[in-house]
Design an enzyme around this catalytic site. Sequence first.
Site, short mmCIF file in Angstrom:
data_model
loop_
_atom_site.label_atom_id
_atom_site.label_comp_id
_atom_site.label_asym_id
_atom_site.label_seq_id
_atom_site.Cartn_x
_atom_site.Cartn_y
_atom_site.Cartn_z
N PHE A 35 0.83 -1.20 0.00
CA PHE A 35 0.00 0.00 0.00
C PHE A 35 0.86 1.25 0.00
CE2 PHE A 35 0.89 -0.78 4.44
CZ PHE A 35 0.96 0.49 5.02
N ALA A 156 10.01 -2.59 1.17
CA ALA A 156 8.67 -2.68 0.60
C ALA A 156 7.66 -2.20 1.63
CB ALA A 156 8.35 -4.13 0.21
N LYS A 157 6.66 -1.45 1.16
CA LYS A 157 5.60 -0.98 2.06
C LYS A 157 4.50 -2.03 2.02
CE LYS A 157 3.20 3.34 3.22
NZ LYS A 157 3.92 3.63 4.48
N ALA A 158 4.72 -3.12 2.73
CA ALA A 158 3.86 -4.29 2.67
C ALA A 158 2.96 -4.37 3.90
CB ALA A 158 4.69 -5.57 2.55
N TYR A 162 3.52 -4.39 8.87
CA TYR A 162 3.17 -3.33 9.81
C TYR A 162 2.69 -3.86 11.16
CZ TYR A 162 4.29 0.59 6.93
OH TYR A 162 5.00 1.53 6.22
#
Length: 311
Positions: A35, A156-158, A162
């Site tokens: 995202f 990576a913004k995975a 989070y």
Amino acid sequence: MDQVDLIWQNGELVAWEDAKVHVLTHGLHYGTGVFEGIRAYETEHGPAVFRLQDHLARLFKSAELYYMPIPFTPAELRQATHELIAQNGLSECYIRPIAFRGYGQLGLYPLDCPVEVVIAAYPWGAYLGEEGKRQGIRAKVSSWRRISPDSLIPHAKASGQYLNSVLAKVEASKAGYQEAILLDARGFVCEGSGENIYVVREGEVLTPPQTAGILDGINRKSIIQIARDLGYTVVERDLARAELYLADEVFMTGTAAELCPVREVDDHPIGGGEPGPITSELQRVFDDALHGRDPRYLDWLDIVKVPTKAA
């Protein structure tokens, strides 16, 4: 959360309350999604999305790293973002595009599940509060370490990654702080739960390097350029935990948080216990850039053409 009328889902604008997925969606069970967090700001030219192309490029790179071919082009997602903002009549907003593995099968092998794409845009104020932006926040070094690059992909913004930030954020909040600071696997300063971090010492701006497991923030790149344009030396190097306590100033940047001073870390006042002069200058110029008031950074803004309403 302030609801709006429409969300963009898999190529169509749908009503907010109708934007749904199946309960057996792969991404819901395993976090197989990527995202972005993006903001649009009100400017004299109309709503302007901050560095939209850069954010979309990172979205596609994150998806590639996790073997997720996005079934739309960056140009299509840019157009969808513009249309969504215009149709919802938003002058300023937070934008959340997400691509995730959808309903197919629930084995760990995800490549047989379709990739779905959703974009939401809605009003959202300062993540750490307007008072925090003005006066600075209190932060705590978390007992949770940042995920290491030999276990997942920090760049990576995975979605699933989070959970690491959630643990740190909850721990800090329960202890009475506004934000957490995570160390990397080696014990050096890494980042906040959702922000990059910077130390100001003897007039220099110091920030952890890519090798510290940080997310390569779009706002981080912007602040580094602004600081250098203002004549400050920016050094990307490992930072020891104690350097936070010894700093003249500390601040964080992120799309949700924007630029937020840190006035205290682990109950140690930073500098004079209030935002310092370099932080304040960077915050002012950054805010001007976001709102189209600084001509040097107008190319960072993607203007949304909002139809003029008939009288």
